[in-house]
Design an enzyme around this catalytic site. Structure first.
Site, short mmCIF file in Angstrom:
data_model
loop_
_atom_site.label_atom_id
_atom_site.label_comp_id
_atom_site.label_asym_id
_atom_site.label_seq_id
_atom_site.Cartn_x
_atom_site.Cartn_y
_atom_site.Cartn_z
N GLN A 1 0.82 -1.21 0.00
CA GLN A 1 0.00 0.00 0.00
C GLN A 1 0.86 1.26 0.00
OE1 GLN A 1 -3.02 0.50 -0.56
NE2 GLN A 1 -3.32 2.62 0.11
N GLU A 2 1.95 1.24 0.72
CA GLU A 2 2.79 2.44 0.85
C GLU A 2 3.52 2.78 -0.44
OE1 GLU A 2 3.14 4.64 3.11
OE2 GLU A 2 2.36 3.81 4.98
N SER A 3 4.12 1.78 -1.07
CA SER A 3 5.02 2.07 -2.20
C SER A 3 4.79 1.21 -3.43
CB SER A 3 6.47 1.89 -1.75
OG SER A 3 6.72 0.53 -1.40
N TYR B 1 -6.74 3.32 4.32
CA TYR B 1 -5.41 2.74 4.48
C TYR B 1 -5.46 1.52 5.39
CZ TYR B 1 -0.48 2.46 5.89
OH TYR B 1 0.81 2.04 6.16
#
Length: 227
Positions: free
Chosen positions: A103-105, A190
């Site tokens: 999810q972050e990168s 998120y």
């Protein structure tokens, strides 16, 4: 100084000592590494008479590669072994860390955000420095820093995964202020998506099990002690 000159000087000194009646000191055996280097230099002395003795004593650097071990994540997962190693070293579920990284990168080690977060786990510069990460674009350093930070949030919120993820995204202050997941659409999405990602990584066969390797699955009861 060339080898020929050095040997000539040694012979002259020994001759002088012999003439004075003083026995020449016994020559000590050279270490194996130096003897090999000396033999190599002697073989090339004719081509290079200015061989430097200091260079003979210096050892060639040896490259080291950190072993990451087997992966507990599905085959084909980017950085699967590194994520598994970082998660286990910090007492975090590898699937949860992988879900966070996705999810972050999107598993891109050079990913960056307008706010300044960088790397696989999107660490802010100040956060990275506090976690001992000197190069946020180095995948292993970044993963270890992100796993350590996630573990800190899990500990701060009593192991509550949702609150820990919310703290990772919006900051622990916001979670404490609202007494739970903040009412931010981004943070709520998120938390939901990371947990969905983690669930998908848990249900798919791991690369290690597919290869028939023996791997101890992650269990909170097997978390390493903190130092």
């Amino acid at each position: 100084m060339s080898i020929e000159v050095a040997m000539s000087r040694m012979s002259q000194i020994q001759a002088m000592l012999a003439a004075q009646g003083t026995p020449a000191p016994a020559q000590q055996a050279k270490p194996a590494a130096f003897s090999a280097a000396l033999a190599t230099a002697q073989g090339s002395a004719g081509a290079n008479p200015n061989t430097n003795f200091a260079s003979l004593a210096s050892a060639a650097p040896t490259a080291t590669t950190a072993a990451t071990g087997p992966s507990e994540l599905p085959a084909g997962t980017p950085y699967a072994a590194e994520i598994t190693a970082a998660a286990k070293a910090n007492g975090v579920d590898p699937a949860l860390l992988a879900g966070l990284v996705k999810q972050e990168s999107g598993f891109k080690p050079d990913a960056g955000s307008p706010a300044g977060a960088r790397g696989l786990t999107q660490l802010m510069p100040a956060t990275a420095a506090g976690l001992g990460v000197s190069n946020v674009l180095d995948p292993v350093q970044n993963l270890n820093g992100g796993a350590k930070y996630l573990k800190q949030q899990l500990d701060a919120f009593g192991g509550d995964v949702a609150k820990a993820l919310a703290a990772y995204n919006a900051g622990p202050g916001a979670v404490k202020r609202f007494g739970g997941i903040p009412p931010y659409a981004e943070t709520q999405n998120y938390v939901r998506i990371v947990q969905q990602n983690a669930a998908s990584f848990r249900t798919a066969p791991s690369a290690a099990s597919a290869a028939g390797s023996s791997v101890t699955p992650y269990s909170p009861s097997h978390q390493p002690s903190e130092i």
